[in-house]
Design a protein around this motif. Sequence first.
Motif, mmCIF file in Angstrom:
data_model
loop_
_atom_site.group_PDB
_atom_site.id
_atom_site.type_symbol
_atom_site.label_atom_id
_atom_site.label_comp_id
_atom_site.label_asym_id
_atom_site.label_seq_id
_atom_site.Cartn_x
_atom_site.Cartn_y
_atom_site.Cartn_z
ATOM 1 N N ALA A 178 -38.215 7.909 54.380
ATOM 2 C CA ALA A 178 -38.505 9.252 53.868
ATOM 3 C C ALA A 178 -39.312 10.063 54.871
ATOM 4 C CB ALA A 178 -39.251 9.152 52.545
ATOM 5 N N LEU A 179 -40.337 9.458 55.455
ATOM 6 C CA LEU A 179 -41.146 10.154 56.455
ATOM 7 C C LEU A 179 -40.297 10.536 57.662
ATOM 8 C CD1 LEU A 179 -43.847 11.062 57.703
ATOM 9 C CD2 LEU A 179 -44.204 8.678 58.420
ATOM 10 N N SER A 180 -39.455 9.629 58.105
ATOM 11 C CA SER A 180 -38.622 9.887 59.285
ATOM 12 C C SER A 180 -37.623 11.001 59.007
ATOM 13 C CB SER A 180 -37.904 8.611 59.716
ATOM 14 O OG SER A 180 -38.839 7.636 60.141
ATOM 15 N N TYR A 181 -37.072 11.025 57.797
ATOM 16 C CA TYR A 181 -36.133 12.103 57.463
ATOM 17 C C TYR A 181 -36.832 13.457 57.484
ATOM 18 C CZ TYR A 181 -32.674 15.035 55.377
ATOM 19 O OH TYR A 181 -31.779 16.071 55.186
ATOM 20 N N THR A 182 -38.014 13.516 56.905
ATOM 21 C CA THR A 182 -38.757 14.776 56.902
ATOM 22 C C THR A 182 -39.007 15.250 58.328
ATOM 23 O OG1 THR A 182 -39.845 14.317 54.795
ATOM 24 C CG2 THR A 182 -40.932 15.883 56.256
ATOM 25 N N ASN A 183 -39.464 14.352 59.183
ATOM 26 C CA ASN A 183 -39.753 14.740 60.565
ATOM 27 C C ASN A 183 -38.490 15.137 61.320
ATOM 28 O OD1 ASN A 183 -42.479 14.287 60.167
ATOM 29 N ND2 ASN A 183 -42.453 12.226 61.035
#
Length: 371
Positions: free
Chosen positions: A356-361
Amino acid sequence: MEEKQDRRFTRRDVFTASAGAAAVLGAAGLPILATATPALADSDHDRDHDRGHGLRVDPLIPSRNRGIILYSVRDRINAAPDNSGVPYGFERVLARLAEIGYKEIEFAGYNQSTEILGRQITPKEIRKILDDNGLVANGTHTSINAATFEQQMDIAQELGVKNIGTGGDPTNTSFKSDWDAAADLWNDLGRRARARGLRLYTHNHDAAYSFLLDTGPLDANGKPTRSSGKRRLEYFFDKTDPRYVFFELDIFWAYVARYKHKTYTDRWGREQTSLFDPILTVAPRPLRFPLFHAKDGNRNTAVPNGHDMVPFGEGDINFQQFFQTIGEYDFHHANWEQDTAPGGATAPAQSLDFAALSYTNMSELTIYRRR
């Protein structure tokens, strides 16, 4: 799937491109090579400000091309039903990835715990899960060899995969003759893949960009012991047909190669230095790279690889510069990967949280374009 002719691309082109972008952004009073926040793209004030300068803000990686290789969440794909409350197995994990925003999946195997269905899941059942969640399979890491290639293509087509590849090198040696033999095989397999509407690709680790042994004195087995300075996979680029053989650049491992593989011994026994630039290995041939592993790292010279893996956007690799410089935004597909994402029994949700964090970034990488 036709390949444009390779063009000469130099470090000067990178500087020129960067300078050109800087001039446009600087004239507009906008930050250079900055990752935008949602407010930048969404606020009425900023949209009006953008219009006034004749620019628009676009995603650097289009949402339809943002993917994930399931190796990053292998712990949850392979997990048996448990009481953790964290998704497990293909059905639940793929639903969660779609909820996060991912549109594409790269496979790293087709198995899950048999405790879920009382048997192994089938490719047809996995395809239905993809379709139900609006997901597309953009690639697969499988075994590439002449004996099983037709069977692997059957599975790929059942899943709707357009690119079929492997997580390893076409050969694991440093010798030119072995890479020549691999190129002959891959040209043949790639021709067969193209006939079925597929692309054949190989994925690199750092060793793929180490130096070929192709000159100098021979060893006891008649093999050369020194190098002309050509790197293994870059030699393979030239020996394979661009219509039939493609590549997936693992960006993290490419930067590890830049750190580790700097020197070689030339035919006269002299040590030579040659710096590897991941951008310049892609830029002359962007349409040979349909897929990328968008894998991030922090520089750490205390470890052998010189980098520690971290979630996308949390490390030191300049993905903004990388994707902006290589261009062909609509053609390239970025699959997030982090080998170290699984948290084990103590942190069963870690890999999905990192996803999830990687997708946001990834979604916050933007590019300014003239209207």
